[in-house]
Design an enzyme around this catalytic site. Structure first.
Site, short mmCIF file in Angstrom:
data_model
loop_
_atom_site.label_atom_id
_atom_site.label_comp_id
_atom_site.label_asym_id
_atom_site.label_seq_id
_atom_site.Cartn_x
_atom_site.Cartn_y
_atom_site.Cartn_z
N ASP A 32 0.83 -1.20 0.00
CA ASP A 32 0.00 0.00 0.00
C ASP A 32 0.86 1.26 0.00
O ASP A 32 1.94 1.29 0.61
CB ASP A 32 -0.89 0.00 1.25
CG ASP A 32 -2.09 0.93 1.11
OD1 ASP A 32 -1.90 2.15 1.19
OD2 ASP A 32 -3.21 0.42 0.92
N HIS A 74 6.03 11.92 3.42
CA HIS A 74 4.86 12.09 4.28
C HIS A 74 5.18 11.63 5.70
O HIS A 74 5.53 10.47 5.94
CB HIS A 74 3.72 11.28 3.68
CG HIS A 74 2.37 11.56 4.23
ND1 HIS A 74 1.96 11.13 5.47
CD2 HIS A 74 1.30 12.22 3.70
CE1 HIS A 74 0.72 11.49 5.68
NE2 HIS A 74 0.29 12.17 4.62
N CYS A 113 -8.63 11.84 10.31
CA CYS A 113 -7.75 10.80 10.85
C CYS A 113 -7.24 11.13 12.25
O CYS A 113 -7.04 10.23 13.07
CB CYS A 113 -6.57 10.57 9.90
SG CYS A 113 -5.69 12.08 9.43
N GLU A 126 2.53 17.05 3.37
CA GLU A 126 2.58 16.75 4.81
C GLU A 126 3.88 16.05 5.19
O GLU A 126 3.89 15.03 5.88
CB GLU A 126 1.37 15.88 5.18
CG GLU A 126 0.05 16.54 4.78
CD GLU A 126 -1.15 15.62 4.93
OE1 GLU A 126 -0.99 14.39 4.73
OE2 GLU A 126 -2.23 16.11 5.25
#
Length: 653
Positions: free
Chosen positions: A186, A268, A416, A320
């Site tokens: 992922d 990130h 989140c 981010e």
């Protein structure tokens, strides 16, 4: 395969009072119920979630349309995990029933082959696993899996674990190096850690092997994310990734290189934290020296070059991300709450490989500062981004600050952070100790009771009495029928400690190199009186940190302090303090926390006059009042923003 160290699981350590008990009660009584209402779209005026409704749609029980991001399922997973930890510390039949109902809903939404993802069941039913770079299917699986493990541990109920294991088995069949398998992982790490947790809960070797596959395939060539991007007609799911070939920014996906070859944090910040946690968790059970060495290198780079004094990470809103060494802007700090949570997870897992106090120091700093700043004192308002300076008048007019909010928000479209913070605080008991054999390392200090097994069937009981972090006095009572060894962490912030064992004073000369005081071998009962001398002090950054040049911050124990407009007036950037000044303590003056006052300080410059003028050494003598950074923004009238800064200008008297 023997693990190196372990942390006593939820339910075996119970908070009895003090700082963390108060925060855990806040999560139990305010945050968790509030988030449940938000997830069910029952809070008026708050950003819609759709998270629970999406599962009803997937189960064929609702005719609504899918709502939210492609990773909306993860919010439900984190909420369930939070409930699990809270149930472990204090049973609650009402919330357990609600959690059971959600778990049953997950089972009804699961497809026949085990697949469980509402976005690709409802919104794009024919496109599962066609955009694993962006659409977070395994990331969502990971959060559901972590919740399943926690719920089985805390309640003994295995229904959710069985649901998730069916999904995990499907993933193991689909992803791998076989001819018909997808040779990739992922784009958002999380499932690596989740598969290790499934292995811990079930003993199934294939789950540990799947974690290893995902870790070793990351960054491999040919670059799978480019291949799937071409198959999709060069289309991206997220607008900010349009017109970008995935290989144009491999760091964003944590795929710049194999994890074993990482030398510093990249890309990130949340993804980096989860990846590091997964790497360290895998190394607990598999002898992989190159992977562990990479964990250590990344940690050292973060510690020495890329972490804020608050323990937060991530220096820019652009993707981010981490940026360059020593680039730590204060007003534009991204410092996402989720990145703090992920770093905490990683530090705990690194401690389970090697009880190095440096990992616990970072974990503690991030817990008390970078993480807790993300929640309001009433438990229902949140920061996604946690700057170290806030000037609302500038934030309101400058688009460069678009990610920075001067007041905490009731919820987010990308939500989140609130449930991530909640599950971390709910599980805080699991972070207090690290154990191997008959050796027990005390990593965090908190009023608590613990009872857990050592090797050879020995059972130890530990009881901490303390008002930490507001003072450094800890009384620890231990009892074990058999021989055991205790090690007390000597925090990095503390220069001097005192120790008494069963009333006898122990001479201590220097801090041990590993950062722990070994108390030797004991059997039966033992009473330890440990005093970490706690003084407020001025801190400075390394000279290479341009944003903090000529400035100081104030810290007391593990808690970083800040100045607010409501105490010191506007234009905080004009304040200068003498680092030789006395610092007074006002006990229990801000929500039960000590407030600090710097006596020798000045407000520099003179109001009025021309925009530019000849320099004149004009200043007004003042004192500066400071509160814990984690509590900033709580004392302004509802909705009103006030200025805040951690770093103050330095001026020698």
């Amino acid at each position: 395969m023997k693990k190196k160290y372990f942390s006593p699981p939820c339910g075996q350590v119970r908070l009895t009072g003090g700082f963390w008990k108060q925060y855990q009660q806040l999560i139990r009584e305010k945050t968790m119920p509030y988030q449940w209402e938000v997830l069910n779209d029952r809070v008026e005026g708050v950003e819609k979630s759709g998270a629970v409704e999406n599962f009803k749609i997937a189960a064929g029980e609702s005719k609504q349309r899918y709502y939210g991001t492609c990773f909306q399922d993860s919010d439900v997973g984190k909420w369930l995990e939070c409930v699990a930890y809270l149930l472990a510390s204090q049973p609650d039949a009402e919330w357990e029933t609600r959690a059971d109902d959600v778990i049953a809903l997950l089972g009804r939404a699961q497809q026949n082959d085990g697949y469980l993802n509402t976005y690709f069941t409802v919104a794009e039913p024919g496109n599962r696993f066609t955009n694993i770079r962006e659409c977070d299917e395994l990331y969502c699986f990971g959060h559901l899996a972590e919740a399943a493990v926690a719920y089985a541990q805390s309640t003994g109920k295995k229904e959710m674990l069985q649901i998730i294991c069916r999904y995990a088995d499907l993933i193991c069949r689909i992803f791998g190096t076989g001819d018909e398998q997808i040779p990739a992982c992922d784009g958002h790490p999380e499932s690596e850690l989740a598969f290790v947790r499934l292995y811990e809960a079930t003993g199934e070797q294939k789950y540990l092997e799947q974690a290893g596959f995902e870790l070793h395939i990351r960054g491999a060539e040919p670059y799978y994310y480019d291949i799937e991007w071409e198959r999709r007609g060069q289309k991206s799911f997220h607008p900010h990734l349009q017109n970008e070939k995935p290989s144009d920014d491999k760091g964003y996906d944590q795929s710049l290189c194999s994890p074993q070859n990482l030398r510093a944090p990249v890309g990130h910040a949340v993804k980096m934290g989860y990846l590091l946690a997964g790497m360290a968790a895998y190394c607990q059970y598999v002898d992989d020296p190159t992977m562990w060495e990479a964990c250590q290198r990344v940690f050292e780079s973060i510690r020495k070059e890329q972490v804020y004094i608050t323990g937060a990470v991530g220096s820019t809103r652009h993707k981010e991300a981490f940026t360059a060494p020593y680039h730590l802007p204060n007003d534009r700090a991204y410092a996402e709450t989720c990145a703090s949570a992920a770093l905490i997870f990683a530090m705990r897992r690194m401690l389970n490989n090697d009880p190095n106090a440096a990992y616990a120091d970072m974990m503690e700093c991030t817990l008390y500062n970078g993480l807790l700043a993300g929640i309001s004192h009433n438990g229902t308002r949140f920061f996604y981004v946690n700057p170290l300076e806030s000037y609302p008048n500038e934030i309101a007019v400058d688009p460069d600050y678009q990610a920075v909010k001067p007041v905490r928000q009731p919820w987010f479209a990308c939500a989140c952070c609130p449930p991530n913070l909640a599950r971390t605080v709910a599980d805080i008991g699991e972070y207090l100790y690290t154990v191997q054999g008959t050796q027990v390392y005390v990593q965090l200090y908190a009023a608590s009771e613990a009872s857990f097994a050592l090797e050879n069937g020995l059972k130890i009981k530990l009881h901490q009495f303390t008002d930490y972090p507001w003072n450094g006095d800890v009384r620890l009572e231990a009892d074990c029928v058999g021989e055991y060894s205790l090690f007390l962490r000597w925090p990095e912030w503390c220069e001097r400690v005192s120790l008494r064992i069963d009333g006898q004073e122990i001479s201590i000369e220097n801090r041990p190199s590993a950062g722990y005081l070994p108390l030797g071998k004991h059997s039966g009962k033992m009473t330890v009186e440990y005093k970490m001398h706690m003084e407020a002090c001025f801190m400075e950054a390394a000279p290479a940190v341009r944003a903090d040049a000529g400035k100081v911050a104030i810290q007391r124990g593990p808690v970083v302090y800040c100045a607010e407009e409501c105490d010191n007036g506007p234009q905080l950037f004009r304040l200068a303090v003498d680092p030789q000044s006395s610092i007074l303590i006002e006990e229990k003056a801000c929500f039960g926390a000590p407030v600090l006052k710097v006596l020798n300080a000045w407000r520099e410059g003179q109001d009025g006059g021309n925009l530019y003028r000849r320099y004149q050494p004009i200043s007004q003598a003042v004192s500066v009042r400071l509160v814990p950074y984690c509590l900033w923004g709580n004392r302004n009238p509802e909705g009103r923003a006030g200025e805040m800064t951690v770093w103050l200008r330095r001026r020698e008297k």
